[in-house]
Design a protein around this motif. Sequence first.
Motif, PDB file in Angstrom:
ATOM      1  N   ASP A  74     -41.442  44.989 106.204  1.00 35.74           N
ATOM      2  CA  ASP A  74     -40.727  45.142 107.499  1.00 35.74           C
ATOM      3  C   ASP A  74     -40.898  46.693 108.059  1.00 35.74           C
ATOM      4  OD1 ASP A  74     -39.233  46.690 105.840  1.00 35.74           O
ATOM      5  OD2 ASP A  74     -37.124  45.488 106.319  1.00 35.74           O
ATOM      6  N   TRP A  75     -42.069  47.228 107.394  1.00 43.58           N
ATOM      7  CA  TRP A  75     -42.380  48.727 108.072  1.00 43.58           C
ATOM      8  C   TRP A  75     -41.528  49.612 107.621  1.00 43.58           C
ATOM      9  CZ3 TRP A  75     -45.139  48.255 113.285  1.00 43.58           C
ATOM     10  CH2 TRP A  75     -46.100  47.196 113.422  1.00 43.58           C
ATOM     11  N   SER A 115     -43.485  56.009 107.395  1.00 41.27           N
ATOM     12  CA  SER A 115     -44.050  54.663 107.652  1.00 41.27           C
ATOM     13  C   SER A 115     -44.318  54.804 109.023  1.00 41.27           C
ATOM     14  CB  SER A 115     -42.932  53.642 107.356  1.00 41.27           C
ATOM     15  OG  SER A 115     -43.405  52.480 107.792  1.00 41.27           O
ATOM     16  N   PHE A 116     -45.558  54.308 109.562  1.00 44.97           N
ATOM     17  CA  PHE A 116     -45.878  54.192 110.690  1.00 44.97           C
ATOM     18  C   PHE A 116     -46.861  52.913 110.892  1.00 44.97           C
ATOM     19  CE2 PHE A 116     -48.984  54.821 114.482  1.00 44.97           C
ATOM     20  CZ  PHE A 116     -47.925  55.259 115.542  1.00 44.97           C
ATOM     21  N   ALA A 117     -46.365  52.033 111.699  1.00 38.05           N
ATOM     22  CA  ALA A 117     -46.821  50.601 112.286  1.00 38.05           C
ATOM     23  C   ALA A 117     -47.433  49.879 110.861  1.00 38.05           C
ATOM     24  CB  ALA A 117     -48.105  50.833 113.033  1.00 38.05           C
ATOM     25  N   GLY A 118     -46.486  50.097 109.670  1.00 46.69           N
ATOM     26  CA  GLY A 118     -46.838  49.174 108.436  1.00 46.69           C
ATOM     27  C   GLY A 118     -47.725  50.072 107.562  1.00 46.69           C
ATOM     28  N   ASP A 119     -47.974  51.351 107.937  1.00 51.75           N
ATOM     29  CA  ASP A 119     -49.026  52.113 106.962  1.00 51.75           C
ATOM     30  C   ASP A 119     -48.150  53.313 106.455  1.00 51.75           C
ATOM     31  OD1 ASP A 119     -51.128  50.682 107.204  1.00 51.75           O
ATOM     32  OD2 ASP A 119     -51.862  51.736 109.198  1.00 51.75           O
ATOM     33  N   LEU A 120     -48.391  53.554 105.301  1.00 51.99           N
ATOM     34  CA  LEU A 120     -47.990  55.025 104.651  1.00 51.99           C
ATOM     35  C   LEU A 120     -48.689  56.030 105.020  1.00 51.99           C
ATOM     36  CD1 LEU A 120     -45.688  55.704 102.487  1.00 51.99           C
ATOM     37  CD2 LEU A 120     -47.569  55.665 100.849  1.00 51.99           C
ATOM     38  N   GLY A 175     -31.101  52.295 111.355  1.00 49.06           N
ATOM     39  CA  GLY A 175     -30.810  52.847 109.934  1.00 49.06           C
ATOM     40  C   GLY A 175     -31.766  52.580 108.849  1.00 49.06           C
ATOM     41  N   GLU A 176     -32.558  52.121 108.919  1.00 46.57           N
ATOM     42  CA  GLU A 176     -33.713  51.996 107.990  1.00 46.57           C
ATOM     43  C   GLU A 176     -34.596  53.210 107.959  1.00 46.57           C
ATOM     44  OE1 GLU A 176     -34.675  47.277 108.371  1.00 46.57           O
ATOM     45  OE2 GLU A 176     -35.744  48.702 109.687  1.00 46.57           O
TER      46      GLU A 176
END
Length: 123
Positions: A51-52, A115-120, A97-98
């Motif tokens: 969930d990113w 986390s940016f657009a699902g990438d570490l 709050g994630e």
Amino acid sequence: MAILAEGLDALKVRTRTVIEVAQIFETNGYLQAIQLVFIDGLSLALTVWTDWRLVAELRSQVEMPDHLWPADAMTRSVIIQITGPVSEVVSNQNQVGELVEVRFTVGNRQMLVGSFAGDLTTE
């Protein structure tokens, strides 16, 4: 291997001494995790969930996080220049709050994991 704490509780690592920081990659070079290893044998693994959000897990041993599968398809590479006591941990959350970003000060260096657009991402 046991997970001792997750999420924001896992980030309570201030004053622990880091002896190595490692990156964990898939065989295609895709960054899957950052792992801080502490002098007492604990490790903090940071990964991006589906969930990113950024997932932080304080673990009882220095092992490949079990959700990185298959383990034999992962490569662990140590970043040796980042060692010392953790003097600061600053986390950032998204609108719900994630956890999405953490800035660590280790010794005299700063490290950003997010986390940016699902990438570490790391800096």
